[in-house]
Design a protein around this motif. Structure first.
Motif, PDB file in Angstrom:
ATOM      1  N   ASP A 167       0.806  -1.222   0.000  1.00 14.34           N
ATOM      2  CA  ASP A 167       0.000   0.000   0.000  1.00 14.34           C
ATOM      3  C   ASP A 167       0.838   1.271   0.000  1.00 14.34           C
ATOM      4  OD1 ASP A 167      -2.252  -1.575   0.041  1.00 14.34           O
ATOM      5  OD2 ASP A 167      -2.427  -1.544   2.229  1.00 14.34           O
ATOM      6  N   CYS A 168       2.122   1.161   0.269  1.00 15.38           N
ATOM      7  CA  CYS A 168       2.986   2.348   0.301  1.00 15.38           C
ATOM      8  C   CYS A 168       3.460   2.778  -1.080  1.00 15.38           C
ATOM      9  CB  CYS A 168       4.203   2.087   1.192  1.00 15.38           C
ATOM     10  SG  CYS A 168       3.811   1.755   2.926  1.00 15.38           S
ATOM     11  N   TRP A 169       3.237   1.949  -2.087  1.00 16.80           N
ATOM     12  CA  TRP A 169       3.786   2.234  -3.409  1.00 16.80           C
ATOM     13  C   TRP A 169       2.793   3.010  -4.260  1.00 16.80           C
ATOM     14  CZ3 TRP A 169       8.731   1.409  -4.912  1.00 16.80           C
ATOM     15  CH2 TRP A 169       9.511   0.616  -4.075  1.00 16.80           C
ATOM     16  N   GLY A 170       3.306   4.002  -4.959  1.00 15.69           N
ATOM     17  CA  GLY A 170       2.485   4.826  -5.838  1.00 15.69           C
ATOM     18  C   GLY A 170       3.257   5.225  -7.092  1.00 15.69           C
ATOM     19  N   HIS A 171       2.528   5.770  -8.057  1.00 15.77           N
ATOM     20  CA  HIS A 171       3.130   6.168  -9.326  1.00 15.77           C
ATOM     21  C   HIS A 171       3.377   7.670  -9.347  1.00 15.77           C
ATOM     22  CE1 HIS A 171       3.127   7.347 -13.628  1.00 15.77           C
ATOM     23  NE2 HIS A 171       3.835   6.241 -13.747  1.00 15.77           N
ATOM     24  N   VAL A 172       4.530   8.070  -9.857  1.00 13.85           N
ATOM     25  CA  VAL A 172       4.896   9.467  -9.998  1.00 13.85           C
ATOM     26  C   VAL A 172       5.335   9.705 -11.445  1.00 13.85           C
ATOM     27  CG1 VAL A 172       7.292   9.063  -9.305  1.00 13.85           C
ATOM     28  CG2 VAL A 172       6.300  11.346  -9.041  1.00 13.85           C
ATOM     29  N   ALA A 173       5.006  10.869 -11.951  1.00 11.87           N
ATOM     30  CA  ALA A 173       5.426  11.217 -13.308  1.00 11.87           C
ATOM     31  C   ALA A 173       6.936  11.401 -13.362  1.00 11.87           C
ATOM     32  CB  ALA A 173       4.712  12.479 -13.773  1.00 11.87           C
ATOM     33  N   THR A 174       7.525  11.062 -14.490  1.00 10.97           N
ATOM     34  CA  THR A 174       8.977  11.178 -14.628  1.00 10.97           C
ATOM     35  C   THR A 174       9.452  12.610 -14.399  1.00 10.97           C
ATOM     36  OG1 THR A 174       8.935   9.369 -16.241  1.00 10.97           O
ATOM     37  CG2 THR A 174      10.903  10.741 -16.197  1.00 10.97           C
ATOM     38  N   LEU A 175       8.635  13.598 -14.781  1.00 11.57           N
ATOM     39  CA  LEU A 175       9.007  14.998 -14.610  1.00 11.57           C
ATOM     40  C   LEU A 175       9.179  15.355 -13.140  1.00 11.57           C
ATOM     41  CD1 LEU A 175       9.431  17.752 -16.007  1.00 11.57           C
ATOM     42  CD2 LEU A 175       6.970  18.165 -15.746  1.00 11.57           C
ATOM     43  N   HIS A 176       8.434  14.694 -12.249  1.00 15.64           N
ATOM     44  CA  HIS A 176       8.490  14.992 -10.812  1.00 15.64           C
ATOM     45  C   HIS A 176       9.305  13.954 -10.037  1.00 15.64           C
ATOM     46  CE1 HIS A 176       5.500  18.056 -11.541  1.00 15.64           C
ATOM     47  NE2 HIS A 176       4.654  17.162 -12.026  1.00 15.64           N
ATOM     48  N   ASN A 177      10.047  13.127 -10.719  1.00 12.07           N
ATOM     49  CA  ASN A 177      10.810  12.074 -10.056  1.00 12.07           C
ATOM     50  C   ASN A 177      12.266  12.499  -9.911  1.00 12.07           C
ATOM     51  OD1 ASN A 177      11.793   9.720  -8.996  1.00 12.07           O
ATOM     52  ND2 ASN A 177      11.273   8.417 -10.743  1.00 12.07           N
ATOM     53  N   PRO A 178      12.718  12.838  -8.709  1.00  9.76           N
ATOM     54  CA  PRO A 178      14.115  13.268  -8.547  1.00  9.76           C
ATOM     55  C   PRO A 178      15.118  12.149  -8.799  1.00  9.76           C
ATOM     56  CG  PRO A 178      13.024  13.082  -6.418  1.00  9.76           C
ATOM     57  CD  PRO A 178      11.961  12.921  -7.443  1.00  9.76           C
ATOM     58  N   ALA A 179      14.679  10.884  -8.651  1.00 11.21           N
ATOM     59  CA  ALA A 179      15.607   9.776  -8.892  1.00 11.21           C
ATOM     60  C   ALA A 179      15.984   9.655 -10.360  1.00 11.21           C
ATOM     61  CB  ALA A 179      14.987   8.467  -8.405  1.00 11.21           C
ATOM     62  N   ASP A 180      15.249  10.337 -11.237  1.00 15.44           N
ATOM     63  CA  ASP A 180      15.617  10.331 -12.651  1.00 15.44           C
ATOM     64  C   ASP A 180      16.997  10.935 -12.857  1.00 15.44           C
ATOM     65  OD1 ASP A 180      14.927  10.086 -15.570  1.00 15.44           O
ATOM     66  OD2 ASP A 180      15.146  12.271 -15.438  1.00 15.44           O
ATOM     67  N   LEU A 181      17.349  11.896 -12.004  1.00 12.25           N
ATOM     68  CA  LEU A 181      18.682  12.504 -12.088  1.00 12.25           C
ATOM     69  C   LEU A 181      19.764  11.508 -11.717  1.00 12.25           C
ATOM     70  CD1 LEU A 181      17.797  15.895 -10.335  1.00 12.25           C
ATOM     71  CD2 LEU A 181      17.860  15.421 -12.800  1.00 12.25           C
TER      72      LEU A 181
END
Length: 402
Positions: A167-181
């Motif tokens: 239940d802790c997992w959710g989806h985030v847009a790539t634009l708002h994902n800091p781990a993309d860096l």
């Protein structure tokens, strides 16, 4: 960079390719800028805080995968503070056969481990944790049972579900994902100005109360589903039971063996409760009927088929034979409760006679015949009884002339 050199097979004394040389020169120019980076040590944690949360983000590329964990604090004045606590990156394996969704899953494993580590170090009881990823395929894997997937995915999903709840997992847009860096890499000069890396996405700082969205994930993940090989075997139970009859030396033993087999089949049915303890009289009686029915089919297969077709077989015409509701061949008239048995050549006849010999305490021939005919009708019964008496005593009985 070292991985690329190894893949190219460059020796230590060879000049590196031009493209790698440019990347290395850019890295050296940017390296001193790291000294300008300033990371605040205070995360606004205090005893007067109203709430504390942990938010983690993960992402992956074909070059690397990584994760970052942020602490989110609501102070006594209802101000929201978000700070980067720790992050971790790993270089992607050099095998090009690994897919991007698998690398995304590896990133979620790193995030789950970092969040559990952060929770243990901070020692905050009942802290809320939120894990975010922009991979819908990885989310679909995490939200399903591990046994559904292949070994690679199953092992990692089991680890993720053990560390962080589904239940802790959710989806985030790539634009708002800091781990993309962290997955694609940035130079220090760029990282210094990227607020999303230091304080997380903007929505974490705008308002406090929100829930992890659990929109349905409709992604085709057939490629990672576990392949189940089903082997169907057609077993002739009559052959198995007949083999048990010939392998046992006493009637009681073969009945008990088949009774335990019958009990096992009942235990395999989920709607029925477990059966424990010694065999009951009902189980023994049911097993005896199975033994009799199996032996009858072995000796009287053609006769049984004729009776089912409403024909009277010549061999059983004088006995007025019929088949009861349990499929047992019985004799009619005064012996309608007797089970029709076989000639002296069948092994089941031997077991019946041995059982009668034992239960009549080694009685005489006539006593054994009377005992047997209370339940069974055996052709040439005197011959079978005489053979058993001869084998038991080692000498011919006076009434056994043949």
């Amino acid at each position: 960079m070292m991985q690329r050199l190894w893949e190219l097979g460059c020796d230590w004394d060879e000049p590196i390719p031009t493209a790698l040389e440019k990347d290395w020169s850019a890295f050296l120019r940017e390296l001193p800028i790291i000294e300008r980076l300033r990371i605040p040590r205070w995360t606004h944690m205090s005893k007067t805080n109203k709430a504390i949360e942990l938010h983690g983000f993960c992402d992956a590329s074909m070059k690397a995968y990584g994760a970052a964990v942020y602490i989110r604090v609501l102070d006594s004045d209802d101000n929201i503070h978000v700070h980067l606590l720790l992050s971790k990156t790993k270089v992607a394996p050099s095998q090009r056969t690994i897919t991007l969704p698998r690398l995304e899953l590896c990133g979620t494993v790193v995030l789950a481990q970092l969040m559990q580590y952060t929770k243990d170090v901070l020692a905050i009881p009942d802290v809320k944790m939120y894990a975010w990823t922009d991979s819908t395929i990885a989310l679909a894997w995490i939200r399903a049972t591990p046994a559904k997937w292949t070994t690679f995915v199953s092992n990692r999903v089991s680890e993720i579900q053990r560390l962080v709840g589904i239940d802790c997992w959710g989806h985030v847009a790539t634009l708002h994902n800091p781990a993309d860096l962290a997955s694609r890499g940035v130079f220090p000069s760029e990282l210094e100005l990227l607020e999303v890396w230091w304080t997380g996405p903007e929505y974490l700082r705008l308002y406090w109360d929100f829930e992890v969205p659990h929109q349905p994930i409709e992604i085709d993940t057939e490629e990672e589903k576990r392949t189940v090989n089903v082997l169907t075997i057609q077993v002739d139970y009559n052959d198995c039971f007949l083999q048990a009859i010939y392998n046992c030396s006493s009637l009681l033993k073969v009945v008990r063996v088949i009774a335990y087999c019958y009990r096992f089949t009942i235990k395999c049915q989920p709607k029925l409760g477990p059966i424990k303890g010694p065999l009951s009289p009902r189980e023994l009686e049911a097993a005896l009927l199975i033994v009799v029915k199996t032996a009858q089919k072995d000796m009287f297969k053609n006769e049984i088929q004729q009776i089912l077709e409403n024909k009277i077989p010549k061999t059983l015409r004088s006995l007025n034979a019929f088949i009861d509701v349990n499929g047992i061949l019985r004799v009619g008239g005064r012996l309608e409760n007797s089970l029709l048995s076989y000639d002296a050549q069948h092994h089941f006849t031997t077991l019946v006679v041995r059982d009668a010999h034992k239960n009549t305490l080694h009685g005489g021939i006539q006593q054994m015949i009377m005992y047997i005919r209370q339940k069974y009708w055996i052709g040439q019964i005197r011959r079978s009884v005489c053979i058993d008496v001869l084998l038991a005593s080692g000498k011919r009985h006076p009434k056994c002339n043949n």
